[in-house]
Design an enzyme around this catalytic site. Structure first.
Site, short mmCIF file in Angstrom:
data_model
loop_
_atom_site.label_atom_id
_atom_site.label_comp_id
_atom_site.label_asym_id
_atom_site.label_seq_id
_atom_site.Cartn_x
_atom_site.Cartn_y
_atom_site.Cartn_z
N ASP A 165 38.14 55.54 83.13
CA ASP A 165 39.16 54.57 83.66
C ASP A 165 38.84 54.77 85.22
O ASP A 165 39.77 55.34 85.86
CB ASP A 165 40.59 55.46 83.38
N GLY A 204 52.64 61.46 90.62
CA GLY A 204 51.74 60.14 90.21
C GLY A 204 52.29 60.16 88.82
O GLY A 204 52.35 61.21 87.94
N THR A 211 51.33 62.75 83.65
CA THR A 211 52.39 62.69 84.86
C THR A 211 51.76 63.58 85.81
O THR A 211 51.19 64.95 85.23
CB THR A 211 53.80 63.09 84.73
N GLY A 236 50.95 57.83 85.19
CA GLY A 236 50.10 56.72 84.57
C GLY A 236 49.99 56.98 83.26
O GLY A 236 50.50 57.83 82.38
N GLY A 237 49.01 55.94 82.70
CA GLY A 237 48.59 56.28 81.27
C GLY A 237 48.20 57.58 80.69
O GLY A 237 48.46 57.87 79.44
N GLN A 238 47.38 58.24 81.50
CA GLN A 238 47.05 59.51 80.78
C GLN A 238 47.95 60.84 81.14
O GLN A 238 47.78 61.78 80.51
CB GLN A 238 45.75 59.81 81.95
#
Ligand SMILES: *[C@@H]1O[C@H](CO)[C@@H](O)[C@H](O)[C@H]1NC(C)=O
Ligand SMILES: *[C@@H]1O[C@H](CO)[C@@H](O)[C@H](O)[C@H]1NC(C)=O
Ligand SMILES: *[C@@H]1O[C@H](CO)[C@@H](O)[C@H](O)[C@H]1NC(C)=O
Ligand SMILES: *[C@@H]1O[C@H](CO)[C@@H](O)[C@H](O)[C@H]1NC(C)=O
Ligand SMILES: *[C@@H]1O[C@H](CO)[C@@H](O)[C@H](O)[C@H]1NC(C)=O
Ligand SMILES: *[C@@H]1O[C@H](CO)[C@@H](O)[C@H](O)[C@H]1NC(C)=O
Ligand SMILES: *[C@@H]1O[C@H](CO)[C@@H](O)[C@H](O)[C@H]1NC(C)=O
Ligand SMILES: *[C@@H]1O[C@H](CO)[C@@H](O)[C@H](O)[C@H]1NC(C)=O
Ligand SMILES: *[C@@H]1O[C@H](CO)[C@@H](O)[C@H](O)[C@H]1NC(C)=O
Ligand SMILES: *[C@@H]1O[C@H](CO)[C@@H](O)[C@H](O)[C@H]1NC(C)=O
Ligand SMILES: *[C@@H]1O[C@H](CO)[C@@H](O)[C@H](O)[C@H]1NC(C)=O
Ligand SMILES: *[C@@H]1O[C@H](CO)[C@@H](O)[C@H](O)[C@H]1NC(C)=O
Length: 752
Positions: free
Chosen positions: A555, A438, A444, A440-442
């Site tokens: 989120d 995955g 890996t 994402g913005g937060q």
């Protein structure tokens, strides 16, 4: 052929209409073709006349106007054969404050459709760029892979609580400016603004918001962009956009057999286009020119005479001989060596005997130096290793490792492990790309095996200095959360630049994937299953909200709800996200799920999670995406439908039946309560969860009246460090309390 789509709302939309005439005649390049217009070179396959271009590559020169080349009505800035790219100028969308209505509704939203043209929007070259002080702009497109599916993503720019003071030149990171990437191979896009934000209080500060797909390397943010029309003015209302182009829609292998194969130069090669269908041509190594021209054309691929270009092909000490596709740089007769480096040729005077002698002593010397060298390397390595360890310790300190150890000592054993750097590196195969599950913005997420157990390791984005103590405090709280619907935090490693969090591995899909399957009708989840997943997620959020030191998620979205065996919901992505969220004035939430209240308040509260959860509930009920190409968010469509009494049309037909309508209606009312703006009157997550559990149970009773069987879910009470759970049974059954330690809680599958 008309290339624009007609589904556009005409309101506020100035469409870029594209008409394309595909020449039917075989490509035959007429002599005397104009190859330049307004200072822009127009190499074949492009041309300013259909007879001078490959079909689809016809441009026009605006000789009666500004004298610049145009693709229909889009100005062409440059064309590159080598990169197979063209740069064009595309309009910037804007939305300005309308004084008469007090709304942001005075603007223009452009859109572009390049379907059936050789052009695709370059994903690497462009960024969707949004400028403003309180704005959320969306970019929507039909993706090429899946007809009917669409992409919509957005970008939020705010000026934070500090207003313009926080704007920084050069930093497009959410303050006054935000950028986001687009997927590969898109041929169309449209831009629009979210009109839910009341900008009355800031319009003197920042009157207009702007959004456009812009060539990434051409854009630099300046603070005055957010507060004036400087951005629009700098680009003259049109920003450069990079387009990848390719020939036809076949692969090289297929195209080579066709009569219209375009790589006609005798020293050219074919490459499949990296951005989708079609191919491009390039001259072979050692040749330059235009691979699309026949060998007899003077512009076709020609051998590079390397000897005439000593700067790029040096041969300082020797004799240069040009060869087709290369060159040969040799030492002059009577000498030997490497002629491509200055002084590389040595006179060839040594006798055989001398050579043997020199060879022998060289061997001895080589041996000696070899030994010394090895010692030096060994020393260096150990120094390097020590430095690495020191650095690891530094990171450990930086991320508040000591504090964590101290807290863990004070708390007693909390079942939380602090891992070593080496362990993490080994477990993830040195962060091998293969193990990424995955991104994402937060951060890996990697799949890894630690102590024989499969885990998920998340590499957080860096944390703020001022938040270090809170970060560690929250880690300690998070690791004590034991809830069957919260992904368990097993440990962390603080010896990297960014903290690593180790979570339990949840094998199955995310709710996002389930919803996508549902949308394409490859999976059918019953209303009961949907309500159960919603209830479980809600209980998880309620649980973390009600801890002595509450944790907010920040989120909440389907991609962060994992589904374990039996579709048991497990809320994930605590840790990095929660920790970041409170520090930064810039929202990192996901467009579509982001609470409009948050953009106004810049303060994350539990009610923001309730809003995002409300959107998920809508998705479960309607099967629709939160953002769609219709420019209306699911929430506004839903709110209108609730007012007009047309809810039925919006619902997912998969779950609608007479028996379930009562439950669905109550769930819809609950969703609308979650979405109320302002957020102060929204229900708590606990109330939402309990209501959903009640509805799931009611649905169960309605669907299977003969079997008033087991009901879900887990309301958790934390007693000391031992968690206990109550299981509810339907009908007249009793409530039992079980200890987690001796009984694994099983969520009962409702779907049958
Ligand atoms: C192609 O060239 C012709 C003649 O110059 C022009 O009328 C036509 O508009 C061009 N088509 C495109 C797509 O530019
Ligand atoms: C040609 O240039 C004029 C202004 O110089 C402009 O108004 C017109 O739109 C241009 N033509 C095209 C096809 O864009
Ligand atoms: C709309 O915006 C333009 C500038 O873009 C401005 O001149 C005009 O006054 C605005 N109209 C209203 C009603 O605010
Ligand atoms: C300003 O808003 C009103 C009400 O929504 C609308 O009728 C009007 O067209 C808007 N003005 C402009 C210039 O967009
Ligand atoms: C926007 O907020 C102001 C107060 O700041 C209020 O007076 C105005 O009515 C609001 N406008 C809308 C359209 O809600
Ligand atoms: C904006 O500026 C105008 C004129 O300078 C002024 O009358 C108005 O009160 C200001 N509005 C706000 C919200 O500051
Ligand atoms: C951006 O693109 C324009 C148009 O091609 C060019 O004039 C300008 O120099 C570019 N700026 C940068 C920083 O690349
Ligand atoms: C490929 O292009 C041809 C002609 O340009 C068209 O008829 C055909 O439908 C296209 N095929 C695909 C898969 O897009
Ligand atoms: C370079 O040229 C010489 C003489 O023409 C030839 O013998 C030699 O094989 C060439 N070397 C290479 C690497 O092609
Ligand atoms: C000669 O030197 C160049 C530059 O250092 C190097 O790239 C090349 O491989 C060398 N050639 C031989 C035959 O050693
Ligand atoms: C969940 O994962 C298990 C094991 O990989 C698999 O057997 C099962 O079919 C999956 N269930 C769903 C709903 O994906
Ligand atoms: C309650 O439900 C459980 C599980 O279905 C069942 O075994 C038990 O007999 C029920 N008890 C009563 C009092 O109905």
């Amino acid at each position: 052929m008309m290339v624009h789509k007609s589904s556009m709302a005409p309101f506020h939309t100035l469409a870029v209409l594209l008409w394309l005439r595909i020449a039917i005649s075989a490509p035959a390049i007429a002599a005397g073709c104009e190859r330049s217009c307004g200072g822009v070179e127009i190499p074949y396959p492009f041309g300013l006349d259909p007879n001078c271009a490959l079909p689809g590559f016809n441009l026009s020169c605006n000789t009666t106007g500004d004298g610049k080349p145009y693709f229909v009505n889009v100005e062409v800035l440059s064309i590159s054969l080598l990169a197979a790219q063209a740069r064009m100028r595309m309009d910037i969308s804007k939305e300005c404050y309308n004084e008469s209505s007090g709304l942001m509704n005075n603007g223009t939203n452009w859109w572009l459709d390049l379907s059936d043209t050789p052009y695709k929007l370059s994903d690497s070259g462009n960024r969707f760029t949004v400028i403003g002080c309180r704005t959320l702009a969306y970019i929507g497109a039909s993706t090429p892979d899946d007809i009917g599916s669409s992409l919509t993503t957005g970008c939020v720019a705010t000026c934070g609580q500090d207003g313009v003071a926080s704007l920084t030149n050069g930093a497009c990171s959410g303050i006054g400016c935000c950028q986001t990437a687009i997927p590969k191979g898109l041929q169309n896009y449209q831009v629009w603004f979210d009109d839910r934000f009341n900008t009355t209080s800031i319009y003197n500060l920042s009157r207009c918001s702007y959004a456009a797909l812009v060539e990434a390397s051409n854009f630099t943010f300046f603070a005055n962009y957010a507060t004036s029309s400087a951005f629009n003015d700098y680009y003259g209302g049109q920003a450069p956009l990079v387009l990848d182009w390719s020939i036809g829609n076949k692969t090289c292998n297929e195209a080579q057999k066709m009569p219209d194969y375009a790589c006609v130069s005798s020293h050219s090669e074919c490459f499949n286009s990296s951005s989708g269908l079609g191919y491009i041509c390039n001259c072979s190594q050692g040749f330059h020119g235009n691979p699309y021209l026949k060998p007899e054309d003077p512009g076709s691929c020609k051998d590079i005479d390397e000897c005439k270009d000593p700067k790029n092909y040096p041969c300082p000490g020797g004799e240069c001989h040009n060869k087709p596709g290369g060159f040969n740089c040799t030492c002059p007769a009577g000498s030997r060596g490497n002629a491509t480096i200055p002084g590389g040729c040595r006179n060839d005077f040594l006798t055989l005997k001398a050579r043997v002698a020199i060879g022998a002593s060289a061997c001895v010397l080589a041996g000696l130096f070899g030994f010394l060298g090895w010692e030096v390397i060994r020393q260096k390595r150990s120094i390097k290793k020590q430095a690495l360890l020191r650095q690891n310790d530094e990171f450990f300190q930086q991320h508040g490792g000591e504090l964590l150890l101290e807290m863990m000592r004070a708390e007693g054993n909390v079942g939380f492990t602090i891992y070593d750097r080496e362990e993490i590196e080994a477990a993830t195969d040195n962060f091998s790309k293969m193990n990424i599950i995955g991104e994402g913005g937060q951060g890996t997420v990697y799949r890894a095996v630690l102590d024989g157990v499969v885990v998920a390791i998340k590499m957080c984005k860096e944390i703020d200095e001022s938040r270090r103590k809170d970060f560690v405090q929250e880690l300690v709280i998070l690791c004590r959360v034991r809830h069957p619907n919260v992904v368990k935090l097993l440990g962390c490693c603080l010896q990297f630049e960014a903290p690593m969090l180790v979570y339990e591995f949840v094998r199955n899909k995310t709710l996002q994937e389930l919803l996508d399957l549902q949308r394409s009708r490859r999976f059918h989840a019953t209303l009961g299953t949907r309500l159960r997943i919603a209830a479980e997620s809600a209980f998880a959020l309620a649980h973390i909200h009600s801890l002595p030191h509450p944790i907010l998620h920040g989120d909440v979205k389907p991609a962060n709800i994992l589904l374990a065996e039996g579709l048991v919901a497990k809320v994930s992505d605590f840790g990095c996200s929660t920790i970041d969220e409170k520090t930064q004035a810039v929202p990192k939430g996901t467009p579509g799920y982001l609470d409009p209240d948050y953009l106004l308040e810049y303060q994350l509260t539990a009610k923001n999670d309730v809003y995002s959860f409300g959107v998920i509930l809508l998705e479960l009920l309607t099967g629709k995406r939160p953002l769609s190409k219709e420019r209306k968010s699911l929430t506004s469509m839903f709110q209108e439908a609730m007012v007009d009494g047309t809810l039925l049309e919006l619902l997912d037909s998969d779950i609608v039946n007479e028996a379930s309508m009562g439950v669905i209606h109550q769930a819809a009312v609950l969703a609308s309560q979650c979405l109320v703006v302002p957020g102060s009157t929204r229900p708590t997550m606990r109330r939402v969860a309990e209501e959903l559990r009640r509805l799931a149970r009611a649905d169960e009773l309605q669907q299977y009246p003969q079997q008033p069987l087991v009901i879900e879910s887990h309301s958790f009470m934390e007693i000391g460090s031992t968690c206990t759970t109550s299981l509810w049974y339907a009908g007249s059954n009793t409530t039992g309390v079980y200890s987690l330690e001796n009984k694994v809680v099983q969520s009962t599958e409702f779907a049958r």
